[in-house]
Design a protein around this motif. Structure first.
Motif, PDB file in Angstrom:
ATOM      1  N   GLN A   1      19.542  54.984  52.429  1.00 37.41           N
ATOM      2  CA  GLN A   1      18.168  55.509  52.360  1.00 37.41           C
ATOM      3  C   GLN A   1      17.665  55.154  51.040  1.00 37.41           C
ATOM      4  O   GLN A   1      16.349  54.783  50.739  1.00 37.41           O
ATOM      5  CB  GLN A   1      17.913  56.663  52.610  1.00 37.41           C
ATOM      6  CG  GLN A   1      18.506  57.832  51.714  1.00 37.41           C
ATOM      7  CD  GLN A   1      18.241  59.344  52.320  1.00 37.41           C
ATOM      8  OE1 GLN A   1      18.364  59.606  53.524  1.00 37.41           O
ATOM      9  NE2 GLN A   1      18.281  60.333  51.485  1.00 37.41           N
ATOM     10  N   GLY A   2      18.446  54.875  49.999  1.00 41.55           N
ATOM     11  CA  GLY A   2      17.905  54.438  48.489  1.00 41.55           C
ATOM     12  C   GLY A   2      17.392  53.087  48.474  1.00 41.55           C
ATOM     13  O   GLY A   2      16.570  52.884  47.676  1.00 41.55           O
ATOM     14  N   VAL A   3      17.764  52.274  49.539  1.00 39.56           N
ATOM     15  CA  VAL A   3      17.260  50.804  49.637  1.00 39.56           C
ATOM     16  C   VAL A   3      15.489  51.225  49.793  1.00 39.56           C
ATOM     17  O   VAL A   3      14.850  50.598  49.189  1.00 39.56           O
ATOM     18  CB  VAL A   3      17.677  50.072  50.446  1.00 39.56           C
ATOM     19  CG1 VAL A   3      17.105  48.822  50.734  1.00 39.56           C
ATOM     20  CG2 VAL A   3      19.230  49.764  50.353  1.00 39.56           C
ATOM     21  N   GLY A   4      15.210  51.970  50.582  1.00 40.44           N
ATOM     22  CA  GLY A   4      13.814  52.307  50.860  1.00 40.44           C
ATOM     23  C   GLY A   4      13.175  53.094  49.698  1.00 40.44           C
ATOM     24  O   GLY A   4      12.069  52.878  49.472  1.00 40.44           O
ATOM     25  N   VAL A   5      14.035  53.789  49.030  1.00 42.89           N
ATOM     26  CA  VAL A   5      13.317  54.694  47.896  1.00 42.89           C
ATOM     27  C   VAL A   5      13.085  53.735  46.823  1.00 42.89           C
ATOM     28  O   VAL A   5      12.038  53.712  46.265  1.00 42.89           O
ATOM     29  CB  VAL A   5      14.439  55.563  47.404  1.00 42.89           C
ATOM     30  CG1 VAL A   5      13.915  56.293  46.205  1.00 42.89           C
ATOM     31  CG2 VAL A   5      14.640  56.682  48.426  1.00 42.89           C
ATOM     32  N   LEU A   6      13.866  52.782  46.429  1.00 43.31           N
ATOM     33  CA  LEU A   6      13.523  51.710  45.477  1.00 43.31           C
ATOM     34  C   LEU A   6      12.409  50.746  46.013  1.00 43.31           C
ATOM     35  O   LEU A   6      11.693  50.322  44.991  1.00 43.31           O
ATOM     36  CB  LEU A   6      14.596  51.089  45.283  1.00 43.31           C
ATOM     37  CG  LEU A   6      16.204  51.498  44.369  1.00 43.31           C
ATOM     38  CD1 LEU A   6      17.237  50.600  44.358  1.00 43.31           C
ATOM     39  CD2 LEU A   6      15.477  52.052  43.190  1.00 43.31           C
ATOM     40  N   ALA A   7      12.292  50.627  47.372  1.00 43.19           N
ATOM     41  CA  ALA A   7      11.112  49.841  47.641  1.00 43.19           C
ATOM     42  C   ALA A   7       9.962  50.507  47.385  1.00 43.19           C
ATOM     43  O   ALA A   7       8.832  50.182  46.821  1.00 43.19           O
ATOM     44  CB  ALA A   7      11.281  49.537  49.028  1.00 43.19           C
TER      45      ALA A   7
END
Length: 346
Positions: free
Chosen positions: A249-255
């Motif tokens: 979910q961190g991929v989306g957080v960084l986005a």
């Protein structure tokens, strides 16, 4: 399961933590050859023994960590000529998984490894299997009843929160921040593991006189991470630190951070994905560390299930049988040590 028929401990299986095969790597890279192989002279327990059937069930992969769990289990089982790996579909929810596992019990495998949708809801299955004489290895999401499993192997969810908070506390001290604004992006809130992670984080911050200013619950996916991070950033126009429970979910957080053009804070991730480690190494984003919750535990679950079924024990322990519970420590990965952990990344 009956005890050993002979008072002996077969040596060589103590290095369970090193006996991993990590699947789900990004970029098409092959997983490292770190698993114990059949016939490995350095690990006598890897030599062929009585043929056993290991049943396995885990929820369908909706993110990389779960995919790695199933891949690791399957691939580890394939290294042994004396193991038949019998996987059953978990279905769409806890009820469907329970039905599939009840059918598996009727087929009388030697041992069952299960990562349940929800440990509390599947607890009754574990009790049923154990009463039927089929040992259960409970993986990751814990059954609350000790009678529901022969072995429980899981990561340290509370310890993840502790590790994340300790990194944040130390980093804030280095930056000499007096009144830090700290955010938290959790996973699925109905899961006990998420609650444990938040409790460890909250308790450790509180001991240092700190607290979470805003907490959002995502769903272990990039989409939910991006959505909840956007809400968090809107709620907190200035931040010092964020803990995100899950690197998928961190991929989306960084986005979301990039879209909001925010960069005044630093972030700690969770679980230890290969992509997160590479991002930490490269620098240039808010992600400075991640705390581990490795899917290598699925490989270890298969190794230990095989030993339980074959009535073998672990080396370097005085006891004759595999322990009742194993909790894997959560370690902190930063730019300084990421290279050492990359081969464990999922």
């Amino acid at each position: 399961m009956a005890g050993h028929s002979r008072r002996a401990v077969v040596s060589g299986a103590a290095a369970v933590g090193a006996a991993v095969l990590l699947g789900g790597c990004t970029g098409g890279q092959a997983p490292p050859a770190a698993q114990i192989l059949a016939g490995d002279a350095a690990h006598p327990n890897a030599a062929p023994g009585r043929r056993v059937v290991i049943g396995f069930s885990a929820p369908a992969a909706d993110h990389g960590w779960l995919a790695a769990i199933t891949n690791n289990a399957r691939r580890q089982a394939r290294t042994f000529s004396d193991v038949e790996f019998k996987m059953v579909a978990a279905g769409a929810n806890a009820a469907a998984q329970r039905a599939a596992l009840s059918t598996l019990i009727a087929e009388r495998p030697d041992v069952i490894v299960v990562l349940p949708y929800d440990g509390k809801e599947l607890d009754g299955f574990g009790v049923e299997a154990m009463r039927a004489g089929v040992p259960v290895v409970n993986l990751d999401r814990a059954f609350p009843n000790p009678a529901a499993f022969r072995l429980q192997i899981k990561g340290d969810n509370y310890g993840m929160g502790v590790a994340a908070a300790r990194f944040i506390i130390a980093r804030l001290a280095t930056r000499k921040v007096d009144r830090p604004v700290i955010g938290e992006i959790a996973g699925l809130d109905f899961l006990e593991l998420t609650q444990e992670r938040s409790r460890g984080f909250r308790d450790t911050l509180a001991a240092a006189g700190l607290s979470v200013a805003n907490r959002r619950a995502a769903g272990f996916t990039a989409d939910t991470g991006q959505r909840e991070a956007a809400h968090l950033l809107q709620a907190l126009p200035h931040l010092h630190a964020v803990w995100n429970h899950d690197d998928d979910q961190g991929v989306g957080v960084l986005a979301a951070v990039e879209a909001a053009k925010r960069g005044e804070f630093f972030m700690v991730g969770g679980a230890g994905s290969r992509q997160a480690m590479q991002t930490i190494k490269a620098g240039g984003t808010v992600l400075e560390a991640t705390v581990t919750y490795s899917p290598s535990m699925a490989s270890s679950a298969i190794l230990l299930a095989r030993l339980i079924a074959q009535q073998r024990g672990l080396a370097d322990l005085a006891e004759f049988e595999v322990p009742k519970e194993i909790v894997l420590a959560s370690e902190t990965i930063t730019r300084d040590n990421a290279d050492a952990y990359l081969h464990f990344g999922f």
